[in-house]
Enzyme design. Structure first.
Site, PDB file in Angstrom:
ATOM      1  N   GLY A   1      62.505  21.705  56.389  1.00  0.00           N
ATOM      2  CA  GLY A   1      62.434  22.850  55.782  1.00  0.00           C
ATOM      3  C   GLY A   1      62.243  24.011  56.813  1.00  0.00           C
ATOM      4  O   GLY A   1      61.721  24.202  57.282  1.00  0.00           O
TER       5      GLY A   1
ATOM      6  N   ASP B   1      46.665  29.503  55.037  1.00  0.00           N
ATOM      7  CA  ASP B   1      47.479  28.249  54.678  1.00  0.00           C
ATOM      8  C   ASP B   1      46.817  27.408  56.750  1.00  0.00           C
ATOM      9  O   ASP B   1      47.057  26.697  56.646  1.00  0.00           O
ATOM     10  CB  ASP B   1      49.224  29.114  55.144  1.00  0.00           C
ATOM     11  CG  ASP B   1      48.992  29.846  53.442  1.00  0.00           C
ATOM     12  OD1 ASP B   1      48.307  28.681  52.748  1.00  0.00           O
ATOM     13  OD2 ASP B   1      49.586  30.198  52.792  1.00  0.00           O
TER      14      ASP B   1
ATOM     15  N   GLY C   1      61.850  27.649  55.405  1.00  0.00           N
ATOM     16  CA  GLY C   1      61.347  28.936  54.839  1.00  0.00           C
ATOM     17  C   GLY C   1      59.826  29.586  54.879  1.00  0.00           C
ATOM     18  O   GLY C   1      59.406  29.098  56.262  1.00  0.00           O
TER      19      GLY C   1
ATOM     20  N   SER D   1      49.097  28.893  39.489  1.00  0.00           N
ATOM     21  CA  SER D   1      48.653  28.853  40.222  1.00  0.00           C
ATOM     22  C   SER D   1      46.937  27.832  39.852  1.00  0.00           C
ATOM     23  O   SER D   1      47.211  28.041  38.804  1.00  0.00           O
ATOM     24  CB  SER D   1      48.260  30.335  40.658  1.00  0.00           C
ATOM     25  OG  SER D   1      47.093  30.436  41.770  1.00  0.00           O
ATOM     26  N   LEU D   2      46.908  27.387  40.546  1.00  0.00           N
ATOM     27  CA  LEU D   2      45.463  26.826  40.701  1.00  0.00           C
ATOM     28  C   LEU D   2      44.878  27.243  41.067  1.00  0.00           C
ATOM     29  O   LEU D   2      43.684  26.819  41.177  1.00  0.00           O
ATOM     30  CB  LEU D   2      45.646  25.160  41.350  1.00  0.00           C
ATOM     31  CG  LEU D   2      45.862  23.715  40.349  1.00  0.00           C
ATOM     32  CD1 LEU D   2      46.138  22.685  41.357  1.00  0.00           C
ATOM     33  CD2 LEU D   2      45.274  22.885  39.613  1.00  0.00           C
ATOM     34  N   SER D   3      44.666  28.408  41.611  1.00  0.00           N
ATOM     35  CA  SER D   3      43.850  28.855  42.508  1.00  0.00           C
ATOM     36  C   SER D   3      42.704  29.661  41.809  1.00  0.00           C
ATOM     37  O   SER D   3      41.428  29.420  42.002  1.00  0.00           O
ATOM     38  CB  SER D   3      44.473  30.147  43.458  1.00  0.00           C
ATOM     39  OG  SER D   3      45.218  29.847  44.087  1.00  0.00           O
TER      40      SER D   3
ATOM     41  N   LYS E   1      53.244  37.890  50.045  1.00  0.00           N
ATOM     42  CA  LYS E   1      53.136  37.452  51.422  1.00  0.00           C
ATOM     43  C   LYS E   1      53.369  38.605  52.787  1.00  0.00           C
ATOM     44  O   LYS E   1      52.806  38.673  53.044  1.00  0.00           O
ATOM     45  CB  LYS E   1      53.289  36.185  52.079  1.00  0.00           C
ATOM     46  CG  LYS E   1      52.876  35.171  51.239  1.00  0.00           C
ATOM     47  CD  LYS E   1      52.355  33.211  51.606  1.00  0.00           C
ATOM     48  CE  LYS E   1      51.533  32.973  50.550  1.00  0.00           C
ATOM     49  NZ  LYS E   1      52.135  31.810  50.645  1.00  0.00           N
TER      50      LYS E   1
ATOM     51  N   THR F   1      50.717  34.756  46.402  1.00  0.00           N
ATOM     52  CA  THR F   1      51.212  33.755  47.058  1.00  0.00           C
ATOM     53  C   THR F   1      52.649  34.474  46.910  1.00  0.00           C
ATOM     54  O   THR F   1      52.705  36.339  46.891  1.00  0.00           O
ATOM     55  CB  THR F   1      51.210  33.097  45.898  1.00  0.00           C
ATOM     56  OG1 THR F   1      53.143  31.725  45.711  1.00  0.00           O
ATOM     57  CG2 THR F   1      51.814  33.816  44.329  1.00  0.00           C
TER      58      THR F   1
ATOM     59  N   GLY G   1      49.865  18.924  48.666  1.00  0.00           N
ATOM     60  CA  GLY G   1      49.672  20.550  48.909  1.00  0.00           C
ATOM     61  C   GLY G   1      48.225  20.413  48.087  1.00  0.00           C
ATOM     62  O   GLY G   1      47.525  21.812  48.621  1.00  0.00           O
TER      63      GLY G   1
END
Length: 280
Positions: free
Chosen positions: A131, A108, A133, A20-22, A71, A67, A241
């Site tokens: 997709g 999001d 999901g 994760s880059l959070s 969720k 994440t 992203g």
């Protein structure tokens, strides 16, 4: 030097979460805002461990980013859920109030809309989603705010097709479904949102038309995807992203700290540096 009363904590939870880059984005925001006592980390937490983790948090905690696979699992553990999060049954943000309540939201959805608006895409007459999901349902929710016509979802099974049509009914947007094998037809739309895992759209890269619309590919690693590279080579606008991650993180920082506006440019720069370092 911040006192103990000034020290606040936040973190991202998930499994896996090491990628994760959070933390990079949120800590960059704290630095830019002068919040010296704030820290943001990451914790590997699965659905089974989530209730215990939440129960162990003290008053220094301001909020959490969530994440997969948390969720949906977190919803039953919250005191309140925003209409945005309830619409897609997915919470990616938890804010702790001064009186100890847990408030869930989904950044999001507005984050995706904000990223598109930044590129001048605020209204389209139709769109396609690749997709089906969790990210695809958030994409439908974002598109419900800006798409005046139908959205076509390209999926792999009849069950997924039914699920996406159901999301459309709940979100108030017309959703048509088509077989994944025909996904190249999506490229005729003015906006295409790819929500699939790495490699899933590579086979369609050669089918990008000479003058494509806008592509929003929600992956940020690996980047660029084969589809994003082909799209850009044909002159089409491409969002990735990192665009989504930064814009949703901006909203999280604002909710958790109460400071607005969050430093979008500083957060994006930090994210770009971190990704460049990973690529070597």
């Amino acid at each position: 030097m911040p006192t103990s009363a000034d020290r606040r904590r936040a973190a991202v939870l998930g499994s896996p979460v090491a990628h994760s880059l959070s933390p990079v984005l949120h800590n960059a925001a704290y630095a830019a805002l002068g919040l010296d006592g704030w820290t943001y980390g990451r914790f590997e937490v699965d659905e089974e461990a989530l209730p215990g983790f939440l129960a162990g948090l003290d008053a220094s905690w301001a909020g959490l980013s969530l994440t997969m696979p948390l969720k949906r699992a977190v919803i039953a553990l919250l005191d309140e859920v925003s209409p945005t999060a309830a619409a897609v049954e997915a919470v990616n943000t938890v804010v702790f109030t001064d009186d100890g309540r847990r408030i869930g939201d989904n950044t999001d959805i507005p984050g995706m809309a904000a990223a598109l608006a930044e590129r001048g895409v605020d209204t389209v007459h139709s769109a396609a989603v690749l997709g089906a999901g969790a990210t695809a349902s958030s994409a439908l929710a974002a598109l419900s705010r800006m798409c005046t016509g139908p959205v076509t979802a390209y999926v792999r099974s009849a069950a997924r097709a039914e699920e996406m049509r159901g999301w459309g009914e709940r979100l108030g947007i017309e959703v048509l479904t088509a077989d994944w094998a025909d996904a190249a037809r999506a490229f005729e739309e003015p906006l295409v949102v790819a929500t699939t895992p790495a490699g899933a759209t590579d086979a369609f890269a050669a089918a990008v038309p000479p003058a494509p619309g806008t592509l929003f590919d929600v992956l940020y690693e690996p980047w660029p995807t084969a589809l994003a590279s082909a799209w850009a080579a044909r002159g089409g606008p491409v969002l990735g992203g990192l665009d989504l991650l930064v814009h949703q993180a901006v909203l999280q920082v604002e909710q958790m700290t109460g400071r607005t506006p969050a430093p979008l440019a500083a957060m994006r720069e930090a994210g770009e540096r971190a990704l460049a370092a990973r690529r070597g």
